[in-house]
Design an enzyme around this catalytic site. Sequence first.
Site, PDB file in Angstrom:
ATOM      1  N   ARG A  58      38.721  54.315  41.000  1.00  0.00           N
ATOM      2  CA  ARG A  58      38.623  55.018  39.293  1.00  0.00           C
ATOM      3  C   ARG A  58      36.652  55.742  39.831  1.00  0.00           C
ATOM      4  NH1 ARG A  58      40.979  52.562  34.178  1.00  0.00           N
ATOM      5  NH2 ARG A  58      38.846  52.929  33.761  1.00  0.00           N
ATOM      6  N   ASP A  82      42.201  57.467  39.219  1.00  0.00           N
ATOM      7  CA  ASP A  82      43.341  56.217  38.673  1.00  0.00           C
ATOM      8  C   ASP A  82      44.292  56.426  38.855  1.00  0.00           C
ATOM      9  OD1 ASP A  82      44.175  55.240  36.526  1.00  0.00           O
ATOM     10  OD2 ASP A  82      43.307  55.970  35.092  1.00  0.00           O
ATOM     11  N   LYS A 105      46.022  39.605  48.412  1.00  0.00           N
ATOM     12  CA  LYS A 105      46.570  39.102  47.160  1.00  0.00           C
ATOM     13  C   LYS A 105      46.281  39.114  45.494  1.00  0.00           C
ATOM     14  CE  LYS A 105      44.916  34.740  46.873  1.00  0.00           C
ATOM     15  NZ  LYS A 105      43.856  33.902  46.361  1.00  0.00           N
ATOM     16  N   LYS A 147      41.950  33.858  60.222  1.00  0.00           N
ATOM     17  CA  LYS A 147      40.607  33.067  61.120  1.00  0.00           C
ATOM     18  C   LYS A 147      41.018  32.997  62.384  1.00  0.00           C
ATOM     19  CE  LYS A 147      39.707  31.343  55.882  1.00  0.00           C
ATOM     20  NZ  LYS A 147      38.355  31.411  55.867  1.00  0.00           N
ATOM     21  N   ASP A 207      46.456  30.052  43.363  1.00  0.00           N
ATOM     22  CA  ASP A 207      45.453  30.555  44.180  1.00  0.00           C
ATOM     23  C   ASP A 207      45.612  30.210  45.498  1.00  0.00           C
ATOM     24  OD1 ASP A 207      42.823  32.609  44.673  1.00  0.00           O
ATOM     25  OD2 ASP A 207      41.733  30.906  43.884  1.00  0.00           O
ATOM     26  N   HIS A 262      47.420  30.209  51.334  1.00  0.00           N
ATOM     27  CA  HIS A 262      46.866  29.871  52.709  1.00  0.00           C
ATOM     28  C   HIS A 262      47.320  28.385  53.168  1.00  0.00           C
ATOM     29  CE1 HIS A 262      44.832  33.251  51.161  1.00  0.00           C
ATOM     30  NE2 HIS A 262      43.163  32.252  50.690  1.00  0.00           N
ATOM     31  N   LYS A 315      38.351  23.534  43.739  1.00  0.00           N
ATOM     32  CA  LYS A 315      36.293  23.596  43.620  1.00  0.00           C
ATOM     33  C   LYS A 315      35.654  22.963  43.268  1.00  0.00           C
ATOM     34  CE  LYS A 315      37.963  28.853  43.131  1.00  0.00           C
ATOM     35  NZ  LYS A 315      38.077  29.181  44.741  1.00  0.00           N
TER      36      LYS A 315
HETATM   37  C1  BG6 Z   1      41.110  33.114  48.540  1.00  0.00           C
HETATM   38  C2  BG6 Z   1      40.517  32.669  46.560  1.00  0.00           C
HETATM   39  O1  BG6 Z   1      41.697  33.659  48.406  1.00  0.00           O
HETATM   40  O2  BG6 Z   1      40.538  32.380  49.115  1.00  0.00           O
HETATM   41  C3  BG6 Z   1      39.799  32.375  46.539  1.00  0.00           C
HETATM   42  O3  BG6 Z   1      41.603  33.904  46.472  1.00  0.00           O
HETATM   43  C4  BG6 Z   1      38.972  31.201  47.165  1.00  0.00           C
HETATM   44  O4  BG6 Z   1      39.390  31.359  45.492  1.00  0.00           O
HETATM   45  C5  BG6 Z   1      39.076  31.783  48.623  1.00  0.00           C
HETATM   46  O5  BG6 Z   1      37.385  30.988  47.087  1.00  0.00           O
HETATM   47  C6  BG6 Z   1      38.124  30.936  50.120  1.00  0.00           C
HETATM   48  O6  BG6 Z   1      38.163  31.449  51.083  1.00  0.00           O
HETATM   49  P1  BG6 Z   1      37.440  31.038  52.554  1.00  0.00           P
HETATM   50  O7  BG6 Z   1      37.539  32.699  53.377  1.00  0.00           O
HETATM   51  O8  BG6 Z   1      36.350  31.214  51.924  1.00  0.00           O
HETATM   52  O9  BG6 Z   1      38.016  29.359  53.331  1.00  0.00           O
END
Ligand code: BG6
Length: 482
Positions: free
Chosen positions: A47, A90, A145, A179, A232, A237, A331
């Site tokens: 934007r 936008d 995502k 990775k 998340d 992952h 976290k």
């Molecule tokens: C993201 C999450 O998908 O992956 C984050 O939204 C997280 O919360 C991150 O910190 C972790 O990725 P990496 O590559 O640092 O392990």
Amino acid sequence: MPNASSSALLLFGATGDLSRRMLLPSLYALHEDGLVDAGLRIVGTARSDMDDDGFRAFAKEALDEFLPADRKDETKLAGFLDRLHYHPLDASQIEGFAGLAEALGDTSEGLSIFLSTAPFLFEPTIEGLRRAGLAHDGVRIGLEKPLGNDLASSQRINDAVAAAFQERQIFRIDHYLGKETVQNLMALRFANMMFEPLWNSAGIDHVQITVSETVGLEGRKGFYDDTGAMRDMVQNHMLQLLALTAMEPPVDFDATSIRDEKVKVLRALRPVKAEEMVRGQYKAGAVKGGSVDGYADDLGDTSDTETFVAIKAHIESWRWQGVPFYLRTGKRLAERRSEIVIQFKGVPHNIFADRGGKLRANRLVIRLQPEEYVRLQVMAKEPGLDRGGVVLREVNLDLSLTTVFAKARRRIAYERLLLDLIEGEQTLFVRRDEVEAQWRWVDAIRKVWTAEGLDVKPYVAGSWGPNAAIALTERDGRSWND
Ligand code: BG6
């Protein structure tokens, strides 16, 4: 033309955080190494009202901040900045897309789009692209995502994308697949003879997958509080790591074969019972020697969002019958670590028992980050004359990937994923049926949380999570690899 390199890359969300930290540095690295066509144009859109020069200055600043010093080559940097263009848009206003198409010019030689925008902009963006003629056969679209926050909303997004693009044009991103060490998991399993015969319930007692982080909310208050650790990290992952660990050997290393095998695992995940999961939320504590606030203070409000989750998962298949997969992520934990631990079963009979020799079952630790290694814990005899008995000790067969491949450049996941998107290689992207199987399992878990009133258990920042997570393994006579 599915596998021809695109001649333009269009970045939505070009001024966002992901772009600054990851996408621009990754694209620069590809440019620096001559991995993208000299003619590839990179067009940013967002934007903010700026022109090409403004975007180039923005990109330069991002590269100054996020590129390691040894990678900055002024001549190459100038060449990279020359590739960049910008068109303000936008995305909620469909009319604006005609101007975007005009700014892009001829895209008949192939266009790759990277969409990393707020979820509510997905549908209008897709529709805008379609109407502006930017969804033709030579276009590929990469989707970052979050793609929805439950099965229903992800299906809505997938339907919207499918109305404009075919599945072979859609590249759903899970950056963990970019990775190096995650891809190495496939090499370890399928390029070596020694693991696969034991890789089942006859040889393996259980598997642990840990993705722990020391960071807290990182300024993503609203998003994170609406999302939580389950959606998340686990939904994407961790389930991808689980699928790669558990899948049957694919016939080929190609997108269809690999994704066919992963989705079978994801579909075979058993619904989880309340006693097989733990939700946690960090309170004040100390991380890496410094004191940190609790989640409620970071957020500025009370909340029952989980910042930690541990789950005992099962895969209903012949190979994995009775083998738990313990998953945990959170976290503000004790350290940053992503790893997969394969705990093998013990030998059927200890011939050293009468001589005092104690055995521990073999353990394979695949450390994905921050270090990159594969470590096999094996039993060895301590040197000596053994007059007082045989002393056996667990030692590591150590393969440090960082040392063995010291000369190879370490790349960030997005370098690989952006290059694959530009070149149309889908193997490391997630197919629709995978995402939906992931959501189905996660939605069922969240339903159990609600039905059983599963509270978040507090844990001290800097610890390994709530005690209940430790109990999840201990009560089965097992322990986390801390
Ligand atoms: C993201 C999450 O998908 O992956 C984050 O939204 C997280 O919360 C991150 O910190 C972790 O990725 P990496 O590559 O640092 O392990």
